[in-house]
Design an enzyme around this catalytic site. Structure first.
Site, PDB file in Angstrom:
ATOM      1  N   CYS A 113       1.113  -1.493   0.249  1.00 56.87           N
ATOM      2  CA  CYS A 113       0.193   0.205   0.428  1.00 56.87           C
ATOM      3  C   CYS A 113       0.704   1.306   0.172  1.00 56.87           C
ATOM      4  O   CYS A 113       1.827   1.243   0.572  1.00 56.87           O
ATOM      5  CB  CYS A 113      -0.989   0.221   1.354  1.00 56.87           C
ATOM      6  SG  CYS A 113      -2.036   1.597   1.328  1.00 56.87           S
ATOM      7  N   CYS A 120      -3.196  15.289   2.953  1.00 57.00           N
ATOM      8  CA  CYS A 120      -4.238  15.009   2.270  1.00 57.00           C
ATOM      9  C   CYS A 120      -5.020  16.731   2.700  1.00 57.00           C
ATOM     10  O   CYS A 120      -5.191  16.170   3.239  1.00 57.00           O
ATOM     11  CB  CYS A 120      -5.154  13.417   2.140  1.00 57.00           C
ATOM     12  SG  CYS A 120      -6.441  13.795   1.119  1.00 57.00           S
ATOM     13  N   CYS A 341      -3.497   3.995   6.924  1.00 55.96           N
ATOM     14  CA  CYS A 341      -1.889   5.067   7.111  1.00 55.96           C
ATOM     15  C   CYS A 341      -2.207   6.320   7.085  1.00 55.96           C
ATOM     16  O   CYS A 341      -3.074   6.599   6.975  1.00 55.96           O
ATOM     17  CB  CYS A 341      -2.571   5.258   5.508  1.00 55.96           C
ATOM     18  SG  CYS A 341      -1.361   3.523   4.827  1.00 55.96           S
TER      19      CYS A 341
END
Ligand code: SAH
Ligand code: SF4
Length: 359
Positions: A113, A120, A341
């Site tokens: 991943c 973000c 994550c």
């Protein structure tokens, strides 16, 4: 201005650099082999290159775009790698040994991943990556370099790649596509496009753009709410691209691609786990022939959300199954290593004072 990484060069760009440096073109093949196949740890290791060329390379390029600083292992052998980028920021990648039976058929595959951005900008309410906002896009070498480094560190090939780490990959589409070229290229990482899954929170124009991309890349949509009412409570992007527009784009995707879509749905207690949501989700999934991946919410430090009981998760899944939808309830992997994550990087950058979560 720091030197670029050698891994940021496509085979064509490397050939052009060699030509401009007055080097013969066959050196490109040797260098690409050292970097991507043999995963050389230093320029000195590139024993069939003349010392003068090795010096020129070292003067012009860092060998890697990222430096491994930390590995967290978990009881189920999921490993999380923390990498420092050349500008001192951090990203993380998670290597999951047995495939969670979602992105391939075999169970002995290794899935990596990877992150696509530092932070973000989309601010989903349940997500650690969005907690400290957006810092910057990763470039192609920083994205593909995570795969290279994971293979180097584990000594194993990565079979499946999911863009489900930190960041919104479709908000960084140009770099993402350049990275995919490095990841799938015959002279670089040689991973089949069918083994790549991009996960997006639903950027409609970019989904349409990617649908026209010639490679058969897979797409997963972070849905997390079956109606606008529920979805926009936790995903601000839904105000820009509501559910109906998102599904129109997914119809378009299906008209261009023949790989099944995946709908990702985190189950959060009393937010999106009602049976009515399951019933509507089933209708959506049937319409676009998607499979559904249910993920019990992973606790994030600093967030108040809760995971529903296992019984309630199963009931949600059974509504989908009874409606004829292929649905899996993901067994937790790496729950003990902050595998959602963004959490490890958040800890590291907070500890170093690079970011602050207060205020
Ligand atoms: N930005 C992209 C890709 C990164 S997020 C996207 O949103 O799809 C990858 C996946 O991790 C998404 O499905 C996301 O919703 C999920 N995720 C984020 N926080 C989580 C948490 N606390 N528990 C479980 N899954 C989480
Ligand atoms: Fe960004 Fe995806 Fe996290 Fe939403 S879930 S904040 S889009 S990384």
């Amino acid at each position: 201005m720091t030197k670029p990484a050698l891994t940021s060069l496509s085979p064509d760009a490397l050939a052009a650099w060699l030509a401009s440096a007055g080097e013969p073109s066959f050196r490109a093949t040797q260098i690409l082999e050292w970097v991507w196949k043999k995963k050389a740890a230093s320029y000195e290791a590139m024993s069939n290159l003349p010392a003068a060329l090795r010096e020129k390379l070292a003067a012009s390029f860092h060998l890697a775009a990222l430096e491994h600083t930390h590995t967290q292992g978990s009881a189920d052998t999921t490993r999380k790698f923390l990498f420092r980028l050349l500008d001192g920021r951090y990203v993380e990648s998670v290597l999951i040994p047995a495939n969670p039976a979602l992105y391939g058929e075999s169970s002995d595959r290794r899935t990596l991943c990877v992150s696509s951005q530092v932070g973000c900008a989309y601010g989903c309410k349940f997500c650690a990556s969005g907690l400290a906002g957006f810092t910057r896009n990763l470039d192609a070498a920083e994205i593909a370099g995570q795969v290279l480094a994971a293979e180097q560190l584990s000594g194993e090939r990565v079979d499946n790649l999911v863009f489900m780490g930190m960041g919104e990959p479709l908000a960084n589409l140009d770099n993402l596509l350049a990275a995919i070229e490095l990841i799938t290229g015959g002279k670089t990482l040689r991973l089949g496009a069918r083994h790549l899954t991009i996960s997006t929170s639903g950027l409609v124009p970019q989904i349409r753009q990617l649908a026209e991309h010639p490679q058969q890349i897979r797409l997963a949509i972070s849905l997390h709410g079956a109606t606008d009412e529920v979805r926009q409570q936790i995903m601000p992007i839904n105000r820009k691209w509501p559910v109906a527009e998102l599904f129109d784009a997914l119809d378009f995707w299906n008209s261009r691609k023949n790989q099944k879509l995946t709908l990702e749905y985190i189950l959060i207690e009393n937010v999106n786990d009602a049976p009515e949501q399951a019933a509507i989700l089933a209708r959506h999934a049937r319409r676009i022939h998607a499979k559904v991946n249910l993920i019990p919410y992973n606790t994030v430090e600093g967030l108040a959300w809760k995971r529903p009981s296992y019984t309630r998760c199963r009931a949600f899944r059974d509504i989908l199954k009874n409606a004829g939808v292929s649905a899996t309830l993901r067994l937790e992997k790496g729950g003990d290593i902050d595998a959602a994550c963004g959490q490890l990087r958040l800890k590291q950058e907070t500890a170093e004072g690079i970011i602050s979560l207060a205020g």
